[in-house]
Design a protein around this motif. Structure first.
Motif, PDB file in Angstrom:
ATOM      1  N   GLN A 178       0.835  -1.201   0.000  1.00 19.97           N
ATOM      2  CA  GLN A 178       0.000   0.000   0.000  1.00 19.97           C
ATOM      3  C   GLN A 178       0.877   1.261   0.000  1.00 19.97           C
ATOM      4  O   GLN A 178       0.611   2.203  -0.745  1.00 19.97           O
ATOM      5  CB  GLN A 178      -0.935   0.007   1.211  1.00 19.97           C
ATOM      6  N   ARG A 179       1.885   1.242   0.835  1.00 16.88           N
ATOM      7  CA  ARG A 179       2.773   2.407   0.900  1.00 16.88           C
ATOM      8  C   ARG A 179       3.580   2.544  -0.390  1.00 16.88           C
ATOM      9  O   ARG A 179       3.770   3.654  -0.891  1.00 16.88           O
ATOM     10  CB  ARG A 179       3.691   2.288   2.108  1.00 16.88           C
ATOM     11  N   PHE A 180       4.064   1.435  -0.913  1.00 17.17           N
ATOM     12  CA  PHE A 180       4.800   1.495  -2.173  1.00 17.17           C
ATOM     13  C   PHE A 180       3.894   2.031  -3.280  1.00 17.17           C
ATOM     14  O   PHE A 180       4.315   2.869  -4.080  1.00 17.17           O
ATOM     15  CB  PHE A 180       5.347   0.112  -2.560  1.00 17.17           C
ATOM     16  N   TYR A 181       2.665   1.557  -3.327  1.00 18.50           N
ATOM     17  CA  TYR A 181       1.712   2.022  -4.330  1.00 18.50           C
ATOM     18  C   TYR A 181       1.567   3.546  -4.254  1.00 18.50           C
ATOM     19  O   TYR A 181       1.649   4.245  -5.269  1.00 18.50           O
ATOM     20  CB  TYR A 181       0.356   1.349  -4.107  1.00 18.50           C
ATOM     21  N   THR A 182       1.370   4.053  -3.060  1.00 19.02           N
ATOM     22  CA  THR A 182       1.172   5.487  -2.892  1.00 19.02           C
ATOM     23  C   THR A 182       2.439   6.260  -3.237  1.00 19.02           C
ATOM     24  O   THR A 182       2.387   7.333  -3.847  1.00 19.02           O
ATOM     25  CB  THR A 182       0.693   5.793  -1.458  1.00 19.02           C
ATOM     26  N   TYR A 183       3.584   5.704  -2.896  1.00 20.94           N
ATOM     27  CA  TYR A 183       4.856   6.334  -3.254  1.00 20.94           C
ATOM     28  C   TYR A 183       5.010   6.393  -4.777  1.00 20.94           C
ATOM     29  O   TYR A 183       5.438   7.414  -5.327  1.00 20.94           O
ATOM     30  CB  TYR A 183       6.021   5.571  -2.617  1.00 20.94           C
ATOM     31  N   MET A 184       4.644   5.318  -5.452  1.00 21.82           N
ATOM     32  CA  MET A 184       4.752   5.298  -6.914  1.00 21.82           C
ATOM     33  C   MET A 184       3.728   6.225  -7.558  1.00 21.82           C
ATOM     34  O   MET A 184       3.977   6.780  -8.626  1.00 21.82           O
ATOM     35  CB  MET A 184       4.622   3.872  -7.455  1.00 21.82           C
ATOM     36  N   LEU A 185       2.591   6.410  -6.915  1.00 24.15           N
ATOM     37  CA  LEU A 185       1.610   7.378  -7.413  1.00 24.15           C
ATOM     38  C   LEU A 185       2.213   8.788  -7.351  1.00 24.15           C
ATOM     39  O   LEU A 185       2.076   9.581  -8.288  1.00 24.15           O
ATOM     40  CB  LEU A 185       0.330   7.286  -6.580  1.00 24.15           C
ATOM     41  N   LYS A 186       2.901   9.067  -6.264  1.00 21.16           N
ATOM     42  CA  LYS A 186       3.617  10.350  -6.147  1.00 21.16           C
ATOM     43  C   LYS A 186       4.690  10.458  -7.229  1.00 21.16           C
ATOM     44  O   LYS A 186       4.843  11.514  -7.866  1.00 21.16           O
ATOM     45  CB  LYS A 186       4.255  10.462  -4.767  1.00 21.16           C
TER      46      LYS A 186
ATOM     47  N   LEU B  70       4.748   8.993 -10.147  1.00 19.87           N
ATOM     48  CA  LEU B  70       4.083   9.194 -11.434  1.00 19.87           C
ATOM     49  C   LEU B  70       3.632  10.652 -11.575  1.00 19.87           C
ATOM     50  O   LEU B  70       3.756  11.243 -12.652  1.00 19.87           O
ATOM     51  CB  LEU B  70       2.909   8.236 -11.593  1.00 19.87           C
ATOM     52  N   ALA B  71       3.160  11.244 -10.496  1.00 23.86           N
ATOM     53  CA  ALA B  71       2.772  12.658 -10.533  1.00 23.86           C
ATOM     54  C   ALA B  71       3.984  13.532 -10.862  1.00 23.86           C
ATOM     55  O   ALA B  71       3.880  14.480 -11.653  1.00 23.86           O
ATOM     56  CB  ALA B  71       2.158  13.072  -9.196  1.00 23.86           C
TER      57      ALA B  71
ATOM     58  N   GLU C  52      -1.814  16.968 -10.947  1.00 21.78           N
ATOM     59  CA  GLU C  52      -2.638  17.420  -9.820  1.00 21.78           C
ATOM     60  C   GLU C  52      -3.668  16.364  -9.429  1.00 21.78           C
ATOM     61  O   GLU C  52      -3.924  16.158  -8.237  1.00 21.78           O
ATOM     62  CB  GLU C  52      -3.337  18.738 -10.183  1.00 21.78           C
ATOM     63  N   HIS C  53      -4.246  15.707 -10.408  1.00 25.85           N
ATOM     64  CA  HIS C  53      -5.208  14.639 -10.109  1.00 25.85           C
ATOM     65  C   HIS C  53      -4.527  13.491  -9.352  1.00 25.85           C
ATOM     66  O   HIS C  53      -5.061  12.996  -8.355  1.00 25.85           O
ATOM     67  CB  HIS C  53      -5.854  14.130 -11.402  1.00 25.85           C
ATOM     68  N   LEU C  54      -3.361  13.085  -9.826  1.00 18.10           N
ATOM     69  CA  LEU C  54      -2.627  12.009  -9.155  1.00 18.10           C
ATOM     70  C   LEU C  54      -2.273  12.399  -7.718  1.00 18.10           C
ATOM     71  O   LEU C  54      -2.374  11.579  -6.796  1.00 18.10           O
ATOM     72  CB  LEU C  54      -1.356  11.661  -9.940  1.00 18.10           C
ATOM     73  N   LEU C  55      -1.889  13.634  -7.528  1.00 23.18           N
ATOM     74  CA  LEU C  55      -1.547  14.102  -6.180  1.00 23.18           C
ATOM     75  C   LEU C  55      -2.773  14.152  -5.268  1.00 23.18           C
ATOM     76  O   LEU C  55      -2.674  13.854  -4.071  1.00 23.18           O
ATOM     77  CB  LEU C  55      -0.865  15.465  -6.256  1.00 23.18           C
ATOM     78  N   ALA C  56      -3.924  14.499  -5.826  1.00 20.30           N
ATOM     79  CA  ALA C  56      -5.159  14.471  -5.042  1.00 20.30           C
ATOM     80  C   ALA C  56      -5.480  13.042  -4.610  1.00 20.30           C
ATOM     81  O   ALA C  56      -5.903  12.804  -3.472  1.00 20.30           O
ATOM     82  CB  ALA C  56      -6.314  15.069  -5.841  1.00 20.30           C
TER      83      ALA C  56
END
Length: 181
Positions: A123-131, A133-134, A147-151
């Protein structure tokens, strides 16, 4: 005479690891360390080592981060985005949650917050990779998408454990610069 940077990296590898990637199989760690050492003067070899790490252990998430990072910093933003998306998909498979961040952010699985507290969780890795990608999207001048990815990252990580607020501040600055022009 000073040793070249690649020579100093090679010396570091002989002394041990350059970067602590955490609890990963030794063969994967070896490829990752070699990839880091090769990054500065042989990008294809570096990428090859990171891909070899994935081949060695396809469930290891760290190589996706490495591929995203090297491609971002070298300006290969399409390749960086592809690696980030693959890393997101791999983390979602491992954590047994939806890979689609829009779906995930509207209906968080049970115990999401507890898993986010664990540095080694998917879960944390996923969120880190979302950041990550942003950040790639920001570099690609896709501000609205970033901005959408960061939201979404903020919904997944309200405590900002992965540091998405830093990238959000960059996006806000870019948005304010855009309105001045």
């Amino acid at each position: 005479m000073c040793a070249s940077f690649p020579d100093r990296l090679a010396d570091l590898l002989q002394d041990g690891d350059i970067i602590d990637f955490g609890a990963i199989p030794p063969a994967v760690n070896h490829h990752l360390q070699q990839g880091v050492a090769a990054y500065y003067d042989d990008r294809p070899a570096s990428e090859g080592h990171f891909r070899a790490a994935l081949a060695e252990e396809p469930t290891c998430l760290v190589p996706w981060f490495c591929l995203t990072k090297i491609n971002t910093y070298q300006g290969f933003l399409s390749a960086a985005a592809e690696a980030a998306v693959e890393g997101l998909a791999s983390a979602a498979r491992q954590g047994n949650f939806p890979a689609d961040w829009d779906v995930l952010a509207t209906d968080l699985p049970p115990h999401w917050a507890e898993q986010m507290a664990r540095p080694d969780s998917s879960q944390r890795f996923y969120t880190y990779m979302l950041k990550a990608l942003a950040f790639v999207k920001l570099k690609a001048a896709a501000l609205t998408e970033a901005e959408h990815l960061l939201a979404m990252a903020a919904r997944l990580d309200p405590d900002d454990r992965v540091g998405h607020s830093v990238i959000r501040a960059l996006a806000l600055r870019l948005r304010s610069d855009e309105s001045v022009e």
